[in-house]
Design an enzyme around this catalytic site. Structure first.
Site, PDB file in Angstrom:
ATOM      1  N   LYS A 206     -22.856  73.320 -32.954  1.00  0.00           N
ATOM      2  CA  LYS A 206     -24.028  74.187 -31.967  1.00  0.00           C
ATOM      3  C   LYS A 206     -25.641  73.953 -32.651  1.00  0.00           C
ATOM      4  O   LYS A 206     -26.139  72.756 -31.533  1.00  0.00           O
ATOM      5  CB  LYS A 206     -23.823  75.194 -32.035  1.00  0.00           C
ATOM      6  CG  LYS A 206     -24.613  76.219 -31.003  1.00  0.00           C
ATOM      7  CD  LYS A 206     -24.181  77.680 -31.341  1.00  0.00           C
ATOM      8  CE  LYS A 206     -25.159  78.353 -30.363  1.00  0.00           C
ATOM      9  NZ  LYS A 206     -25.090  79.893 -30.697  1.00  0.00           N
ATOM     10  N   GLU A 212     -21.653  70.993 -44.362  1.00  0.00           N
ATOM     11  CA  GLU A 212     -20.546  70.233 -44.127  1.00  0.00           C
ATOM     12  C   GLU A 212     -19.702  69.662 -42.873  1.00  0.00           C
ATOM     13  O   GLU A 212     -19.305  68.153 -43.501  1.00  0.00           O
ATOM     14  CB  GLU A 212     -19.585  71.690 -43.700  1.00  0.00           C
ATOM     15  CG  GLU A 212     -19.223  72.479 -44.987  1.00  0.00           C
ATOM     16  CD  GLU A 212     -20.630  74.153 -44.890  1.00  0.00           C
ATOM     17  OE1 GLU A 212     -21.590  73.141 -44.644  1.00  0.00           O
ATOM     18  OE2 GLU A 212     -20.022  74.739 -45.424  1.00  0.00           O
ATOM     19  N   GLY A 267     -21.297  80.769 -32.006  1.00  0.00           N
ATOM     20  CA  GLY A 267     -20.097  80.008 -32.251  1.00  0.00           C
ATOM     21  C   GLY A 267     -18.918  80.779 -31.976  1.00  0.00           C
ATOM     22  O   GLY A 267     -18.004  79.641 -31.657  1.00  0.00           O
ATOM     23  N   ARG A 268     -18.642  81.826 -32.724  1.00  0.00           N
ATOM     24  CA  ARG A 268     -17.119  82.164 -32.613  1.00  0.00           C
ATOM     25  C   ARG A 268     -17.095  82.422 -31.541  1.00  0.00           C
ATOM     26  O   ARG A 268     -15.948  82.722 -30.991  1.00  0.00           O
ATOM     27  CB  ARG A 268     -17.187  83.206 -33.843  1.00  0.00           C
ATOM     28  CG  ARG A 268     -18.683  84.572 -33.089  1.00  0.00           C
ATOM     29  CD  ARG A 268     -17.899  85.634 -34.747  1.00  0.00           C
ATOM     30  NE  ARG A 268     -19.070  86.017 -34.647  1.00  0.00           N
ATOM     31  CZ  ARG A 268     -20.472  86.522 -34.697  1.00  0.00           C
ATOM     32  NH1 ARG A 268     -20.695  84.814 -35.177  1.00  0.00           N
ATOM     33  NH2 ARG A 268     -21.350  86.976 -34.862  1.00  0.00           N
ATOM     34  N   GLU A 353     -16.871  88.300 -39.017  1.00  0.00           N
ATOM     35  CA  GLU A 353     -18.387  88.139 -38.725  1.00  0.00           C
ATOM     36  C   GLU A 353     -18.947  88.708 -37.374  1.00  0.00           C
ATOM     37  O   GLU A 353     -20.199  89.094 -38.078  1.00  0.00           O
ATOM     38  CB  GLU A 353     -18.338  86.875 -37.986  1.00  0.00           C
ATOM     39  CG  GLU A 353     -19.549  85.752 -38.472  1.00  0.00           C
ATOM     40  CD  GLU A 353     -19.757  83.899 -38.680  1.00  0.00           C
ATOM     41  OE1 GLU A 353     -19.403  83.749 -39.505  1.00  0.00           O
ATOM     42  OE2 GLU A 353     -18.684  83.634 -37.869  1.00  0.00           O
ATOM     43  N   HIS A 384       9.485  88.334 -45.507  1.00  0.00           N
ATOM     44  CA  HIS A 384      10.068  88.091 -46.850  1.00  0.00           C
ATOM     45  C   HIS A 384       8.387  87.964 -47.599  1.00  0.00           C
ATOM     46  O   HIS A 384       8.540  87.299 -49.248  1.00  0.00           O
ATOM     47  CB  HIS A 384      10.249  86.695 -46.239  1.00  0.00           C
ATOM     48  CG  HIS A 384      11.620  87.022 -45.142  1.00  0.00           C
ATOM     49  ND1 HIS A 384      13.029  86.658 -46.043  1.00  0.00           N
ATOM     50  CD2 HIS A 384      11.298  86.323 -44.095  1.00  0.00           C
ATOM     51  CE1 HIS A 384      13.658  87.478 -45.292  1.00  0.00           C
ATOM     52  NE2 HIS A 384      13.176  87.293 -43.635  1.00  0.00           N
ATOM     53  N   LYS A 504     -25.848  80.005 -48.895  1.00  0.00           N
ATOM     54  CA  LYS A 504     -26.384  78.350 -47.995  1.00  0.00           C
ATOM     55  C   LYS A 504     -27.043  78.260 -48.716  1.00  0.00           C
ATOM     56  O   LYS A 504     -27.402  76.941 -48.705  1.00  0.00           O
ATOM     57  CB  LYS A 504     -26.683  78.586 -45.741  1.00  0.00           C
ATOM     58  CG  LYS A 504     -25.301  78.975 -45.403  1.00  0.00           C
ATOM     59  CD  LYS A 504     -25.597  78.190 -43.885  1.00  0.00           C
ATOM     60  CE  LYS A 504     -24.834  79.281 -42.984  1.00  0.00           C
ATOM     61  NZ  LYS A 504     -25.209  78.281 -42.319  1.00  0.00           N
TER      62      LYS A 504
HETATM   63  C1  G6Q Z   1     -19.909  81.608 -35.310  1.00  0.00           C
HETATM   64  C2  G6Q Z   1     -21.024  81.458 -36.589  1.00  0.00           C
HETATM   65  C3  G6Q Z   1     -20.448  80.064 -37.642  1.00  0.00           C
HETATM   66  C4  G6Q Z   1     -20.723  78.795 -37.099  1.00  0.00           C
HETATM   67  C5  G6Q Z   1     -20.364  77.548 -37.995  1.00  0.00           C
HETATM   68  C6  G6Q Z   1     -20.565  76.673 -37.609  1.00  0.00           C
HETATM   69  O1  G6Q Z   1     -20.326  82.616 -34.440  1.00  0.00           O
HETATM   70  O2  G6Q Z   1     -21.886  81.208 -36.570  1.00  0.00           O
HETATM   71  O3  G6Q Z   1     -19.554  79.692 -37.743  1.00  0.00           O
HETATM   72  O4  G6Q Z   1     -19.890  78.596 -35.781  1.00  0.00           O
HETATM   73  O5  G6Q Z   1     -21.274  78.146 -39.292  1.00  0.00           O
HETATM   74  O6  G6Q Z   1     -22.216  75.588 -37.234  1.00  0.00           O
HETATM   75  P1  G6Q Z   1     -22.170  74.507 -36.104  1.00  0.00           P
HETATM   76  O7  G6Q Z   1     -21.638  74.890 -35.069  1.00  0.00           O
HETATM   77  O8  G6Q Z   1     -24.049  74.868 -35.735  1.00  0.00           O
HETATM   78  O9  G6Q Z   1     -22.178  73.658 -37.077  1.00  0.00           O
END
Ligand code: G6Q
Length: 540
Positions: A206, A212, A267-268, A353, A384, A504
Site C-alpha cells: 500500500k 521487508e 491493509g488488513r 491488529e 491430536h 519498526k
Molecule cells: C494492516 C497493516 C499492515 C500492512 C503491512 C504492509 O492493516 O497496516 O499489516 O498491511 O505493514 O504494508 P504495506 O502494504 O504498506 O507494505
C-alpha cells in the site's frame, strides 16, 4: 470515555451472569428441545448455529440492548456512508465499497469511489486474462507460469490465505507463490523453484515503503535483470499494487503496470482490492467476481438485518459476553477444511491488529478489556494436538467451528469422517461427561476424575455448502463486521495500528548499528539496555 459501561444496559448484562453460571448447556438443551434451531441464523447459504453458546433468549436480548446502546447501527451506517471513522488517521473506512456492484454510488469528498473501483477491476481483469491466456509474455517471449506475490501483513495474508482456500479454482499450469518475510530464506525458497523467463513478480505494498517488501522486491529485480542481463526485462516481469505512484516509479516499475487502491482501504481489509491481483490471476476474473459477490452478500445482510438476526452482530456480542463478562481471554477458530489452514492466521491480523487497543477513540484508557487472543488450526489436526486443553484445561476457550456440507474433492469417505469429528467435538465440548457416566463405563475409581469432561464449553458452528470463492468472501466479511461491531462496543478505533510502529523505529536504529564497523560499541553508544547490547554483541 463511553458511558456504555455504566449504562443500565451494561449493568443488566453483567448482573445476568449468575443466571447462566447456575445452569449449563446440558440443562439448556434438555429444557428446550428446539434450542438447536432457535439459536441459529441462516443468511446467503451460511448457517450459524450458536445454540451451544452459554446464552438464553434473555442473554441475547440483553446483549442486543448493549449493541443498541453502543450505537452499533449508527456507526455501521457511518462506515458504509464513507464518514472518516478512522479518526486517528483522518480516513474513511470503505472496504465495503470495493465489493459494491458496478453502478452503485458511494461518495468520498464528492467522488463516486465505486466508479474508481470498477475501473481498477476492469484493468485487473484484462491483465489477469492476458497472463492466464499466455498473451502476456516475459522478456524472452515465454508465457508466465509462476506468480510471486511480494508483500507482507495485509498485503500478503489475504491473498495467501485465499489462494490456499481456493486451490481447486487455481488455473492449471500456474503456480502462485508468496514471499513476505525479511528472512532471506523466504525469497530464496521462492526463487529456487522459479524460472525467471516465466515468472511474474507482483509487488504488493500500500505504502511502497515497507522494508521487508522493498528489500525482497529489490533482490527479485536483480534476479530478473541478472537472468536476462538487461534492465529492459523489468517491465515484462514486474507489476506493482500500491497507493503510492511516486514510490512505484522511483523503484523502477512502470506505472502503466501499477494497479492502485486508496487510503480508505486498510491493509488488513484489502484482499478485495487490487491487493487481490495475484489471487485474481490464479483463480480467474469470474471466480474473483464471485469472491467479491460473497463479501457483498454479507455487507447487505449486516447493513439491513435487525441486530438480533444479524450474524456478525451476534458473533460480536458473544465475543463481548465472554471477554468482558466471563473474562475468557482467547478465542479459537477451528476450520474443518484443510484448505482454510491460513484462515486463523488471517483472522489473527484482522482481529488482533484491529481490536488490540488500550485507549478509546478519544484517547482515554479503555474501561473494559478489549480484543481476545485469536488462534487456531484446522481440524482434525488440532484434535491430536491442543484440543486436550480445550476439553479439560482450566481455561475456557470459546471456539468457532467452520465446516462444509460438500467437499471439493472426490474423497467422500474422508469428508464424512471429517464432519463426524467436527460435530463430535462441539457435542463433547457442550455436553461433557460426568463422573457417574465415567463410572457407568466401569472405569476404575482412581481414573474417574481423569476421564471426566466438564462440558459447558461454548462453541459456534458455521456451516456452508462448499468452500467456493463466494463463500470465502462471505466468511471474510462476516469476521470483518464482527470485529467492527466489537470495536464500536469497546469504543476503540479498529482501523489504526499504532502498536506496530515502535518496533519498526527501533529496528531501523539497530540496523544502522549492526551494519556499522563495531556493532557492539555502537549498541552501547546508542544506550540500549544491557540485554539488547549483549544480543547485538553476540551476532556481530
Ligand atoms: C494492516 C497493516 C499492515 C500492512 C503491512 C504492509 O492493516 O497496516 O499489516 O498491511 O505493514 O504494508 P504495506 O502494504 O504498506 O507494505
Amino acid at each position: 470515555m463511553s458511558d456504555l459501561f455504566s449504562s443500565p444496559e451494561w449493568e443488566a448484562l453483567v448482573a445476568h451472569r449468575p443466571a447462566l453460571a447456575a445452569t449449563n448447556l446440558r440443562k439448556l438443551f434438555a429444557d428446550d428441545p428446539t434450542r438447536g434451531t432457535s439459536f441459529s441464523i441462516e443468511t446467503n447459504g451460511l448457517y450459524l448455529d450458536y445454540s451451544k453458546q452459554l446464552v438464553t433468549a434473555e442473554t441475547m436480548n440483553l446483549l442486543v440492548a448493549v449493541a443498541e446502546a453502543a450505537g452499533v447501527e449508527a456507526h455501521r451506517d457511518a462506515m458504509f456512508a464513507g464518514e472518516a471513522i478512522n479518526n486517528t488517521e483522518g480516513r474513511a473506512v470503505l472496504h465495503t465499497a470495493l465489493r459494491q456492484p458496478a453502478g452503485a454510488t458511494v461518495e468520498v469528498d464528492g467522488q463516486n469511489v465505486v466508479a474508481d473501483v470498477q475501473a481498477t477491476l476492469a484493468r485487473m481483469r484484462e491483465f489477469a486474462e492476458a497472463v492466464r491466456s499466455g498473451s502476456w509474455v516475459g522478456f524472452s517471449g515465454e508465457p508466465i507460469r509462476t506468480i510471486i506475490n511480494i508483500g507482507i501483513g495485509g498485503s500478503d495474508l489475504g491473498p495467501v490465505m485465499c489462494a490456499q482456500a481456493l486451490r481447486p479454482d487455481m488455473a492449471d499450469g500456474l503456480t502462485l507463490n508468496f514471499v513476505s518475510n525479511i528472512d532471506g530464506a523466504d525469497l530464496a525458497a521462492a526463487l529456487a523453484t522459479a524460472d525467471p523467463a516465466s515468472t511474474l513478480i507482483v509487488v504488493s505494498s500500500k505504502t511502497f515503503g515497507t522494508i521487508e517488501t522493498l528489500t525482497n522486491a529489490r533482490y527479485a529485480r536483480d534476479w530478473i535483470i541478472g537472468a536476462f542481463g538487461d534492465e529492459e526485462a523489468v517491465p515484462k516481469h514486474f507489476v506493482a499494487v500500491s497507493t503510492n505512484e511516486e514510490k512505484v516509479a522511483a523503484f523502477g516499475i512502470d506505472t502503466n503496470n501499477m494497479f492502485g487502491f486508496w487510503d480508505w482501504v486498510g491493509g488488513r481489509y484489502s484482499v478485495d482490492s487490487a491487493i487481490g491481483l495475484s489471487l485474481m490471476i490464479g483463480i480467474g476474473p469470474e471466480a474473483f467476481d464471485e469472491f467479491l459477490a460473497g463479501f457483498h452478500d454479507i455487507d447487505e445482510h449486516f447493513r439491513t438485518a435487525p441486530l438480533a438476526q444479524n450474524a456478525p452482530v451476534i458473533m460480536a456480542l458473544l465475543g463481548v459476553w465472554y471477554r468482558n463478562v466471563w473474562d475468557y481471554r482467547s478465542h479459537a477458530v477451528l476450520p474443518y477444511a484443510n484448505d482454510l489452514a491460513r484462515f486463523p492466521a488471517y483472522l489473527q491480523q484482522l482481529d488482533m491488529e484491529s481490536n488490540g487497543k488500550q485507549v478509546t477513540r478519544s484517547g482515554e484508557p479503555v474501561a473494559v478489556e478489549t480484543g481476545p487472543v485469536v488462534w487456531g488450526e484446522p481440524g482434525t489436526n488440532g484434535q491430536h494436538a491442543f484440543y486436550q486443553l480445550i476439553h479439560q484445561g482450566t481455561s475456557v476457550i470459546p471456539a468457532d467451528f467452520i465446516g462444509f456440507a460438500k467437499p471439493r474433492h472426490e474423497y467422500d469417505e474422508h469428508h464424512k469422517i471429517l464432519l463426524a469429528n467436527l460435530f463430535a467435538q462441539t457435542e463433547a465440548l457442550a455436553m461433557g461427561k460426568t463422573a457417574d457416566e465415567v463410572r457407568a463405563e466401569g472405569v476404575a475409581e482412581e481414573l474417574v476424575n481423569h476421564k471426566v469432561f466438564p462440558g459447558n464449553r461454548p462453541t459456534t458452528t458455521l456451516l456452508a455448502e462448499s468452500l467456493t470463492p463466494r463463500v470465502v468472501g462471505q466468511l471474510i466479511a462476516l469476521y470483518e463486521h464482527k470485529v467492527f461491531c466489537q470495536g464500536v462496543i469497546w469504543d476503540i478505533n479498529s482501523f489504526d495500528q499504532w502498536g506496530v510502529e515502535l518496533g519498526k523505529v527501533l529496528a531501523t536504529n539497530i540496523l544502522s548499528e549492526l551494519t556499522s564497523d563495531d556493532p557492539a560499541a555502537a549498541a552501547v553508544a546508542a544506550g540500549h539496555d544491557s540485554s539488547t547490547c549483549e544480543l547485538i554483541r553476540r551476532v556481530s
